[in-house]
Design a protein around this motif. Structure first.
Motif, PDB file in Angstrom:
ATOM      1  N   LEU A   1       0.333  -3.104  -0.550  1.00  0.00           N
ATOM      2  CA  LEU A   1       0.352  -2.026  -1.288  1.00  0.00           C
ATOM      3  C   LEU A   1      -1.127  -1.295  -2.295  1.00  0.00           C
ATOM      4  CD1 LEU A   1       2.653   0.346  -2.170  1.00  0.00           C
ATOM      5  CD2 LEU A   1       3.471  -1.069  -4.155  1.00  0.00           C
ATOM      6  N   ALA A   2      -1.224  -0.872  -1.219  1.00  0.00           N
ATOM      7  CA  ALA A   2      -2.660   0.388  -2.339  1.00  0.00           C
ATOM      8  C   ALA A   2      -2.642   0.128  -3.811  1.00  0.00           C
ATOM      9  CB  ALA A   2      -3.776   1.078  -1.876  1.00  0.00           C
ATOM     10  N   ALA A   3      -3.200   0.494  -5.008  1.00  0.00           N
ATOM     11  CA  ALA A   3      -3.435   1.617  -6.153  1.00  0.00           C
ATOM     12  C   ALA A   3      -3.207   2.364  -5.811  1.00  0.00           C
ATOM     13  CB  ALA A   3      -4.841   1.173  -6.611  1.00  0.00           C
ATOM     14  N   ASP A   4      -3.062   2.944  -4.635  1.00  0.00           N
ATOM     15  CA  ASP A   4      -2.318   4.253  -5.173  1.00  0.00           C
ATOM     16  C   ASP A   4      -0.745   4.345  -4.833  1.00  0.00           C
ATOM     17  OD1 ASP A   4      -2.605   4.496  -2.187  1.00  0.00           O
ATOM     18  OD2 ASP A   4      -3.738   6.097  -2.099  1.00  0.00           O
ATOM     19  N   GLY A   5      -0.231   3.268  -4.161  1.00  0.00           N
ATOM     20  CA  GLY A   5       0.588   3.334  -3.915  1.00  0.00           C
ATOM     21  C   GLY A   5       0.953   3.013  -2.430  1.00  0.00           C
ATOM     22  N   THR A   6      -0.222   3.393  -1.654  1.00  0.00           N
ATOM     23  CA  THR A   6      -0.166   3.153  -0.083  1.00  0.00           C
ATOM     24  C   THR A   6      -0.289   1.902   0.426  1.00  0.00           C
ATOM     25  OG1 THR A   6      -2.318   3.307   0.239  1.00  0.00           O
ATOM     26  CG2 THR A   6      -1.119   5.724   0.369  1.00  0.00           C
ATOM     27  N   LEU A   7       1.012   2.077   1.476  1.00  0.00           N
ATOM     28  CA  LEU A   7       1.381   0.263   2.339  1.00  0.00           C
ATOM     29  C   LEU A   7      -0.007   0.863   3.573  1.00  0.00           C
ATOM     30  CD1 LEU A   7       4.706   0.259   2.808  1.00  0.00           C
ATOM     31  CD2 LEU A   7       3.049  -0.634   1.364  1.00  0.00           C
ATOM     32  N   ARG A   8      -0.722  -0.526   3.341  1.00  0.00           N
ATOM     33  CA  ARG A   8      -1.825  -0.796   4.000  1.00  0.00           C
ATOM     34  C   ARG A   8      -1.593  -2.172   4.590  1.00  0.00           C
ATOM     35  NH1 ARG A   8      -5.892   0.421   0.272  1.00  0.00           N
ATOM     36  NH2 ARG A   8      -6.330   2.663   0.682  1.00  0.00           N
ATOM     37  N   PRO A   9      -1.568  -2.515   6.270  1.00  0.00           N
ATOM     38  CA  PRO A   9      -1.524  -3.302   7.335  1.00  0.00           C
ATOM     39  C   PRO A   9      -2.579  -4.572   6.664  1.00  0.00           C
ATOM     40  CG  PRO A   9      -1.592  -1.592   8.851  1.00  0.00           C
ATOM     41  CD  PRO A   9      -2.370  -1.343   7.596  1.00  0.00           C
ATOM     42  N   ALA A  10      -1.835  -5.526   6.405  1.00  0.00           N
ATOM     43  CA  ALA A  10      -2.148  -7.519   6.220  1.00  0.00           C
ATOM     44  C   ALA A  10      -2.245  -7.775   6.948  1.00  0.00           C
ATOM     45  CB  ALA A  10      -2.145  -6.749   4.653  1.00  0.00           C
TER      46      ALA A  10
END
Length: 67
Positions: A49-58
């Motif tokens: 979960l990025a600081a801006d609230g978006t999900l990113r593949p990890a």
């Protein structure tokens, strides 16, 4: 307790429909055409979960097999 640079990791277990939506958000899929991620029940899909609230593949798109 010293401050942390990163929050601790979390594990979420959810319905496969909710997982499809989370993976769609992380991978930028708008549900048109085939999914970029093969959603399977026996997999662990890592996301951040990025600081801006978006999900990113990890992790890899195919997820990590659990069984």
């Amino acid at each position: 307790m010293p401050p942390r640079d990163h929050p601790p990791p979390h594990l979420v277990v959810t319905h496969i429909g909710v997982m499809r939506v989370a993976l769609a958000l992380a991978w930028g899929w708008d549900f048109r055409g085939p999914p970029p991620v093969p959603v399977k029940r026996n997999r662990l899909y890592a996301m951040s979960l990025a600081a801006d609230g978006t999900l990113r593949p990890a992790g890899p798109a195919e997820g990590e097999r659990l069984s």
